[in-house]
Every structure is written in structure tokens, then in C-alpha cells.
Scaffold this active site. Sequence first.
Site, PDB file in Angstrom:
ATOM      1  N   GLY A 164       0.538  -4.783   1.003  1.00  0.00           N
ATOM      2  CA  GLY A 164      -0.764  -4.727   0.338  1.00  0.00           C
ATOM      3  C   GLY A 164      -0.827  -5.544  -0.935  1.00  0.00           C
ATOM      4  O   GLY A 164      -1.907  -5.968  -1.357  1.00  0.00           O
ATOM      5  N   GLU A 203       6.588  -4.894   7.370  1.00  0.00           N
ATOM      6  CA  GLU A 203       5.943  -3.832   8.147  1.00  0.00           C
ATOM      7  C   GLU A 203       6.622  -3.495   9.468  1.00  0.00           C
ATOM      8  O   GLU A 203       6.603  -2.342   9.906  1.00  0.00           O
ATOM      9  CB  GLU A 203       4.476  -4.181   8.392  1.00  0.00           C
ATOM     10  CG  GLU A 203       3.574  -4.028   7.186  1.00  0.00           C
ATOM     11  CD  GLU A 203       3.623  -5.227   6.249  1.00  0.00           C
ATOM     12  OE1 GLU A 203       2.949  -5.192   5.209  1.00  0.00           O
ATOM     13  OE2 GLU A 203       4.331  -6.207   6.569  1.00  0.00           O
ATOM     14  N   GLY A 249       0.833  -1.185   0.000  1.00  0.00           N
ATOM     15  CA  GLY A 249       0.000   0.000   0.000  1.00  0.00           C
ATOM     16  C   GLY A 249       0.874   1.244   0.000  1.00  0.00           C
ATOM     17  O   GLY A 249       2.025   1.207   0.453  1.00  0.00           O
ATOM     18  N   ASP A 271      -0.602  -6.436   8.069  1.00  0.00           N
ATOM     19  CA  ASP A 271      -2.050  -6.249   8.081  1.00  0.00           C
ATOM     20  C   ASP A 271      -2.664  -6.930   6.866  1.00  0.00           C
ATOM     21  O   ASP A 271      -2.275  -8.030   6.542  1.00  0.00           O
ATOM     22  CB  ASP A 271      -2.382  -4.747   8.163  1.00  0.00           C
ATOM     23  CG  ASP A 271      -1.776  -3.954   7.010  1.00  0.00           C
ATOM     24  OD1 ASP A 271      -0.844  -4.443   6.358  1.00  0.00           O
ATOM     25  OD2 ASP A 271      -2.241  -2.816   6.765  1.00  0.00           O
TER      26      ASP A 271
END
Length: 383
Positions: free
Chosen positions: A122, A145, A73, A153
Site C-alpha cells: 500500500g 503479497e 496496508g 494490488d
Amino acid sequence: MASNQPSDGVDPQVLIEEKSYVKIITMNRPRQLNALSANMVSQLLKSFIAYEEDANVKLVILKGKGRAFCAGGDVSAVANDVTNGHWKFGANFFRKEFTLNYILATYPKSQVSILNGIVMGGGAGVSIHGKFRVATENSVFAMPETALGLFPDIGASYFLSRLPGFFGEFVGLTGARLDGAEMLACGLATHFVSSSTLPLLEEALFKVDTSDPVVVNSIIEKFSQRVPLKQRSAFLRMDSIDRCFSKRSVEEILYALESEAAKRADEWIVEAIQSLKKASPMSLKISLRSIREGRLQGVDQCLIREFRMCCHVLRREVSKDFFEGCRALLVDKDKNPKWEPSKLELISNEMVDRYFTKVDDEEWEDLKLPRRPTPTISAMSKL
């Protein structure tokens, strides 16, 4: 037939082609390694929902332009939006992204992701939840991350916790990079196809006139190959990984790794220790708990919990590490983040607990996932 063509001289961020009963979606931000912008997430969500209801679409192929499938992302844009406005701006990005992840995890039609390049963060969210994930010799997978002050996530606590043994903890905490052979061995990829063979595979898939995953699988199998793991692959050290990453706390994991390193200085152990010591201590703590909870939860529960965690990260209540990580790694690029708290032992259980509670804001609401007509399908299920 191609759509989403530029009308103002600007290349669209998502390209869509149609071949008979097949839709081909190409993420088109090659200079940004196809990092998911808010615009891309919206387009992908809109497209997948539309194709699910379209009887003329039997198969969806997802790929990336350039040397990346999708490098994650666009978190620097999220951090910038929050810094210049309000934490809910960032929360809205994650809300839509996680909804897309859930749509893909419960998608009734076959989705084939061509992972011919970088797959991170992502990028894993828009592929690993799908039925078919095709790796190549160019594939590089990572969930980096914790080095950024965030946590794995996009439903990662669901699929990482379902990897063999405690390999998911290893991948999620250290951000270790996996090649295509390792992705296939651990189950993140369903098939391995040489990049030179991809055009032939795609041509064969263009002729698909059914959503039957058995048929789609049989086509991909014709072009697939078994590939040996490199001798230095961490996946060949599962005994050591299970011994270390099964420990109850990050401190115990680190101690176990250092004990292993004292016996033999394997490259993967040295790299794992270095990665853990460079990562955000808070990120490591919440990531380990998230993966452990994910083992006992469905993909919907994981996404709802992870959304809460993201909101707490954006609110900077306990730690500002995500914004410091973005500064150090993506903006100033000095690669010298100043984490706060700076050490694992400075983090209490109460501090970690905060990330897993409802957000204390009258205008905030939990992630509400759409009702799905099909039962939840495990991303890691086998045909």
C-alpha cells in the site's frame, strides 16, 4: 503551520503542515512502519481531494515518519475484521484505498513522495501513482503479497506491467527487494537524492508557487544524482529475467529459472526460486494473470479488476491463503503457512478464473471510481 495535532494525548496518524503554497503530509505510525490503517486512508483521501480544489495549494509532499515511508496496508487488521465480522468490512477498506490510488494517479497537481525508507504494498499505492518519487540510499521497495497469500494490488498490475521487459513479473511474483538505485533504474523512482540532502530539497520545494511539473522537476533535479547499480543487482540480468519471466505460466517460469540456475548459480536466481516455492501457489497464479492483463488496461480498469480479486480473496471461496498467510507471518509468526491448494499443479484455470469474475452477491457492487476532471496520467510517464 501544523494541523491534526492531538487533542486527547494520542498522536494523530497523519500529520499535516503548511509552507506557503505547499502541503506536507507525514504518515505517523512509525512503530507500525506507517502501515495504512482505515483511519489513515480516510484522512489521506480527504486531504488530497481538498487540496485539489484549493487554489492556494500548488504542491503536496508526502513522506513517512521514522525508518519507513509506508510498509503497506494494515492487512492483519483487515483479516481480523473479516474473521470477526463479514468480508465486506475488509472490502470497504480496499474500496477506499483503491479510490485514493486513483485520485493520486489522476492528480492534476504535483505530488512529491519522499521514499526515504521502506516502501511496500500500500505504500507503493500512495506514491508510485504520483508524479514524483524520490528514492534515497535508505529506500527498500517490495511487493511481497504472494508470500502473504494475496497479490500485488493497489493498481500494481498497472505500474508493474509497465516496467522494462518482464521486470514487473519478477518483482510482483517473487517479492524481490529493490534498493533506491534499482528503483531509479527501472522507473519506480523518478529521482535519487541522498538522504543527507533531503532537508535542502524540502526547503527548496517549500518555495514552489506553481503546480507546473516542469518547474518542480527542475528543482528536484538540482539535488539529484545518478547512482550505479550494485554488481549483484537483478536489474543487470535483464536478459535472464526476460527469458524466464516472459513464460506463459508460473510453472514454466519456475522451470526456466531452474534451468538458468543449472548453468550458473547467480544469487538472484537462487533467491527467486526460493521465493516462488515459498509463496502461495494460488497467489502466484492470479498475480501473473493480473500483471499480464494490466499491460492492456488503464489504471482505472486495473483498480476495478483488482478490487474484484480482493473481494474474492476475502470471501475465501477458492482459497483461504490470505488468512493463513496473515496467521503465519503476522500473527503467530511461525513463518510456516499451510497453503491450500498446496501445489501449482492442483490449481485449475477455472479456479483462477473465479478471481476475475463479478462477485455473486446481490448487495455487492463493482468499484465505482469518481469522475475526474483531468485525463489519466501514467504513473510511469516521463517529463
